[in-house]
Design an enzyme around this catalytic site. Structure first.
Site, PDB file in Angstrom:
ATOM      1  N   ARG A   1       6.173  -0.340  -5.732  1.00  0.00           N
ATOM      2  CA  ARG A   1       5.819  -1.323  -4.640  1.00  0.00           C
ATOM      3  C   ARG A   1       4.921  -2.462  -4.664  1.00  0.00           C
ATOM      4  O   ARG A   1       4.623  -3.130  -4.031  1.00  0.00           O
ATOM      5  CB  ARG A   1       5.446  -0.371  -3.443  1.00  0.00           C
TER       6      ARG A   1
ATOM      7  N   ASN B   1      -2.511   2.223   5.472  1.00  0.00           N
ATOM      8  CA  ASN B   1      -1.655   1.374   5.484  1.00  0.00           C
ATOM      9  C   ASN B   1      -1.632   0.582   6.677  1.00  0.00           C
ATOM     10  O   ASN B   1      -1.515   0.910   7.708  1.00  0.00           O
ATOM     11  CB  ASN B   1      -0.362   1.804   5.095  1.00  0.00           C
ATOM     12  N   GLY B   2      -1.541  -0.913   6.471  1.00  0.00           N
ATOM     13  CA  GLY B   2      -1.412  -1.484   7.872  1.00  0.00           C
ATOM     14  C   GLY B   2      -2.707  -2.388   8.206  1.00  0.00           C
ATOM     15  O   GLY B   2      -3.462  -2.736   7.103  1.00  0.00           O
TER      16      GLY B   2
ATOM     17  N   HIS C   1      30.544 -38.065  -3.464  1.00  0.00           N
ATOM     18  CA  HIS C   1      30.277 -38.778  -4.772  1.00  0.00           C
ATOM     19  C   HIS C   1      30.848 -38.330  -6.032  1.00  0.00           C
ATOM     20  O   HIS C   1      30.208 -38.554  -7.131  1.00  0.00           O
ATOM     21  CB  HIS C   1      28.897 -39.146  -4.680  1.00  0.00           C
TER      22      HIS C   1
ATOM     23  N   LYS D   1      22.004 -17.612  -7.308  1.00  0.00           N
ATOM     24  CA  LYS D   1      22.332 -16.095  -7.119  1.00  0.00           C
ATOM     25  C   LYS D   1      23.728 -15.450  -7.693  1.00  0.00           C
ATOM     26  O   LYS D   1      23.541 -14.471  -8.274  1.00  0.00           O
ATOM     27  CB  LYS D   1      21.862 -15.511  -5.762  1.00  0.00           C
TER      28      LYS D   1
ATOM     29  N   TRP E   1      -2.849  -2.673  -1.346  1.00  0.00           N
ATOM     30  CA  TRP E   1      -2.427  -4.066  -1.572  1.00  0.00           C
ATOM     31  C   TRP E   1      -3.297  -5.035  -0.722  1.00  0.00           C
ATOM     32  O   TRP E   1      -2.971  -4.979   0.368  1.00  0.00           O
ATOM     33  CB  TRP E   1      -0.915  -4.221  -1.326  1.00  0.00           C
TER      34      TRP E   1
ATOM     35  N   GLU F   1      23.562 -15.985 -11.483  1.00  0.00           N
ATOM     36  CA  GLU F   1      22.949 -14.857 -12.200  1.00  0.00           C
ATOM     37  C   GLU F   1      23.431 -13.538 -12.232  1.00  0.00           C
ATOM     38  O   GLU F   1      23.269 -12.682 -13.289  1.00  0.00           O
ATOM     39  CB  GLU F   1      21.492 -14.844 -11.626  1.00  0.00           C
TER      40      GLU F   1
ATOM     41  N   LYS G   1      12.695 -10.427 -15.975  1.00  0.00           N
ATOM     42  CA  LYS G   1      11.905 -10.259 -14.839  1.00  0.00           C
ATOM     43  C   LYS G   1      10.926 -11.176 -14.603  1.00  0.00           C
ATOM     44  O   LYS G   1      10.660 -11.795 -13.378  1.00  0.00           O
ATOM     45  CB  LYS G   1      11.406  -8.716 -14.529  1.00  0.00           C
TER      46      LYS G   1
ATOM     47  N   CYS H   1       0.776  -1.162  -0.065  1.00  0.00           N
ATOM     48  CA  CYS H   1      -0.139  -0.033  -0.084  1.00  0.00           C
ATOM     49  C   CYS H   1       0.855   1.384   0.028  1.00  0.00           C
ATOM     50  O   CYS H   1       1.903   1.372   0.388  1.00  0.00           O
ATOM     51  CB  CYS H   1      -1.030   0.031   1.133  1.00  0.00           C
TER      52      CYS H   1
ATOM     53  N   GLU I   1      20.099 -22.213  -4.085  1.00  0.00           N
ATOM     54  CA  GLU I   1      19.838 -20.760  -4.235  1.00  0.00           C
ATOM     55  C   GLU I   1      20.996 -19.837  -3.960  1.00  0.00           C
ATOM     56  O   GLU I   1      20.942 -18.902  -4.909  1.00  0.00           O
ATOM     57  CB  GLU I   1      18.579 -20.218  -3.072  1.00  0.00           C
TER      58      GLU I   1
HETATM   59  C1  AGP Z   1      15.416 -15.706  -9.824  1.00  0.00           C
HETATM   60  O1  AGP Z   1      16.455 -14.978  -9.380  1.00  0.00           O
HETATM   61  C2  AGP Z   1      15.408 -16.060 -11.075  1.00  0.00           C
HETATM   62  N1  AGP Z   1      15.797 -14.884 -12.159  1.00  0.00           N
HETATM   63  C3  AGP Z   1      14.455 -17.197 -11.712  1.00  0.00           C
HETATM   64  O2  AGP Z   1      15.132 -18.413 -11.348  1.00  0.00           O
HETATM   65  C4  AGP Z   1      13.180 -17.060 -11.354  1.00  0.00           C
HETATM   66  O3  AGP Z   1      12.910 -17.697  -9.974  1.00  0.00           O
HETATM   67  C5  AGP Z   1      12.133 -17.964 -12.319  1.00  0.00           C
HETATM   68  O4  AGP Z   1      12.409 -17.468 -13.546  1.00  0.00           O
HETATM   69  C6  AGP Z   1      10.712 -18.251 -11.747  1.00  0.00           C
HETATM   70  O5  AGP Z   1      10.177 -16.969 -11.682  1.00  0.00           O
HETATM   71  P1  AGP Z   1       8.726 -16.840 -11.130  1.00  0.00           P
HETATM   72  O6  AGP Z   1       9.010 -17.121  -9.489  1.00  0.00           O
HETATM   73  O7  AGP Z   1       8.595 -15.366 -11.210  1.00  0.00           O
HETATM   74  O8  AGP Z   1       7.784 -17.826 -11.374  1.00  0.00           O
END
Ligand code: AGP
Length: 598
Positions: free
Chosen positions: A27, A100-101, A494, A475, A74, A478, A593, A2, A471
């Site tokens: 946001r 908000n809240g 292994h 990161k 939101w 990426e 994105k 929000c 993860e």
């Molecule tokens: C995350 O840093 C990545 N860019 C990528 O792995 C992402 O998590 C994946 O494409 C899935 O996206 P989503 O969560 O929007 O479905």
């Protein structure tokens, strides 16, 4: 999330308010609205969806008025639609309020107000406050006293802005738990939940603290406490450039997002923890408890980071709710011949809510008669609209949301009320623990500097922290383009053990959990081969700390919640390494994105 903007001054308020709302768009929100005071009445316009929808409805003749408030919502209480959008008004339509809240005692207050004849239009918690203020005004109180009195009846959190025909050029703003500031212009003043909404007009702001109320007029403002006693406040000059303003003062959006996690977690958990019953309330679920009890198998499906969250969900669901669970890459699931039936719950996890593979996997599951649930960040996204139920957010918030779902499912089955309460308490403490880990950023930065020339990095973890290893590696790949692998720590011997030498940093995720001793043995194996160990450990762990070359400490929590804390140093490590290597962290090459293609 929000957002609030308010304006009072000589200029027409509507264009300024709409512009301010647009600056808060990043946001995320699901509806928007504005309220203006003009000619002794209040005009309110609201619309579901984007601000552009609201603008389209307003057309070219914007509502008149030099004082007004605006809001992006939101949804928490009630669906994201026009009626539930803010601002909300009282019965007489003489005051408007944006909030908000979450007002936690909205239920009983609403019932009491309804008994006294108040008519509610929306399902929101916010509308309660409009009626409470109305009552106090009707009893003869001044606007400030009426707002202050009404606020004292509330439990929960708020950042509010109120306008009323009683004092047509005044905005009353108040804060308890949701950020709010007063921005001071020349012959005009603003209120906003975020400086970026108003910094195009003035750089002088007064940040409000909890328990404060601001009375804002075109040429003056004052801040008082809930007993209306005057308070001294300092004016802060915000000197950031425009790009930095949008990044909230951080060097990069990625760092901003990392640092905002205490808040995003709070938002994920807000209003969803039921301590007394030791369970969770999942508003958007749309699946009755009786149907949840029918579920005998869960399939989590997702891509990338969300797939890593799904792995943690699988472990949680089997351990705490005792429901057989599995995880499938959405891109694989959609083209297999998956076995699901009406007792299978298929949970699609997606930050964007638009990932083509995840959407297709959910559609396929639905076609085969499975119950589907979306765990998404974006309200109103395609996945959120198509599944039987929806909830929220990225990695740490996804884990928190998965914990809420597990708690709910667990309490319908194997979890006792006492166990449930322990989980509720641990979840409630998480945002504060996350904030504590994030204060260690400078330590991680130093480690990142030493690792910046590494060509490969191995991430190892076990149990709940194996997905965190995946993860951490993702990161790093990426954003810094350094090759990294995540592995279950014991699997290392292994094969990947062959890679270990003094040039290969090995990051161990080793909090004091059920598999801690096992991980210590794996660390020994790496050290015996000359490997360089960076360990994420629990605060006060001296054992591993001695073995590791460098360590980063995280506070203690329940085993299944440790990923929310242990992933933070890995996010920071990837960030600092990428910055040191001169990479464009906010626009990593080749990444989108939201991945809306197969
Ligand atoms: C995350 O840093 C990545 N860019 C990528 O792995 C992402 O998590 C994946 O494409 C899935 O996206 P989503 O969560 O929007 O479905």
């Amino acid at each position: 999330m929000c957002g609030i903007v308010g304006y009072t001054g000589p200029r027409p308020a509507a264009p300024l308010l709409l512009d301010g709302l647009k600056r808060l768009e990043y946001r995320g929100y699901d509806s928007a609205g504005i309220a203006l005071v003009a000619d002794g009445r209040i005009e309110v316009h609201k619309a579901p969806g984007k601000i552009s929808v609201l603008e389209k409805e307003l057309g070219t003749s914007l509502p008149p008025g030099h004082t007004g408030i605006a809001h992006t919502r939101w949804a928490t209480h009630g669906a994201p639609n026009m009626v539930n959008a803010h601002p909300h008004t009282d019965c007489g339509g003489t005051l408007a309020l944006a909030h908000n809240g979450i007002i936690e005692n909205a239920g009983p207050l609403r019932a009491a107000l309804a008994k006294r004849g108040h008519v509610f239009r929306s399902e929101t918690d916010t509308e309660v406050l409009a009626h409470l203020i109305e009552e106090r005004l009707a009893a003869g109180g001044a606007l400030l006293a009426a707002v202050a009195g009404a606020l004292q009846q509330l439990e929960g959190t708020y950042g509010i802005a109120v306008v009323s025909t009683r004092e047509p050029d005044t905005i009353i703003a108040a804060r308890h738990g949701s950020p709010l500031l007063v921005a001071i212009g020349a012959g005009e003043n603003f209120v906003a939940s975020d400086a970026s909404a108003v910094l195009a007009h003035t750089r002088s702001v007064v940040y409000m603290d909890d328990g404060e109320i601001a009375v804002v007029r075109p040429t003056d403002y004052r801040i008082v406490d809930l007993d209306t006693v005057e308070k001294e406040k300092t004016i802060t000059r915000v000197d950031w450039d425009l790009a930095t303003i949008e990044r909230g003062g951080f060097a990069h959006f990625m760092l901003k997002e990392i640092m905002e996690q205490p808040e995003s977690l709070r938002n994920t958990l807000r209003g969803r923890l039921l301590e007394e019953d030791g369970t969770a309330k999942l508003g958007g679920l749309n699946i009755e408890d009786a149907e949840l009890l029918q579920v005998n198998r869960i399939v989590f499906t997702a891509c990338g980071t969300s797939w890593h969250s799904a792995l943690i969900g699988e472990y949680m669901m089997e351990e705490l709710a005792r429901i057989p669970s599995e995880v499938e890459y959405a891109s694989e699931f959609r083209y297999r011949n998956p076995i699901v039936d009406d007792r299978t719950l298929v949970v699609g996890i997606s930050q964007s809510g638009e990932t083509a593979d995840t959407l297709a996997a959910l559609r396929e599951a639905k076609r085969r008669g499975a119950r589907t649930l979306g765990l998404v960040n974006v309200v109103g996204s395609t996945i959120a609209r198509e599944v039987d139920g929806a909830s929220t957010k990225a990695f740490t918030s996804q884990i928190a949301a998965l914990a809420l779902l597990t708690l709910k499912m667990g309490r319908l089955r194997a979890l006792s009320i006492l166990q449930g309460r322990e989980v509720v308490r641990a979840l409630g403490r998480l945002p504060e623990l996350v904030a504590r880990v994030l204060t260690r950023a400078p330590e991680v930065e130093r480690i990142g500097e030493r690792m910046m020339r590494a060509g490969n990095v191995l991430y190892l973890g076990r149990g709940y922290n194996f997905p965190v290893a995946l993860e951490g590696a993702l990161k790093l790949k990426e954003i810094s383009y350094v090759h990294a692998e995540g592995y279950p720590a014991a699997e290392m011997k292994h094969g990947p053990i062959a890679l270990i030498d003094d040039l290969m940093p090995v990051v161990f995720i080793a909090p004091k959990d059920a598999v801690y001793q096992k991980v210590v043995s794996n660390v020994e194996e790496v050290k015996a081969r000359g490997g360089r160990v960076i360990a994420v450990v629990t605060e006060g762990d001296t054992g591993l700390a001695k073995l590791a070359d460098q360590k980063i400490e995280v506070p203690e929590t329940l085993d299944f919640l440790t990923p929310v804390l242990t992933v933070l140093p890995l996010q920071l490590l990837a960030y600092y390494m990428a910055v040191r290597r001169g990479c464009n962290v906010d626009q990593p090459r080749n990444l989108a994105k939201s991945v809306t293609v197969e």
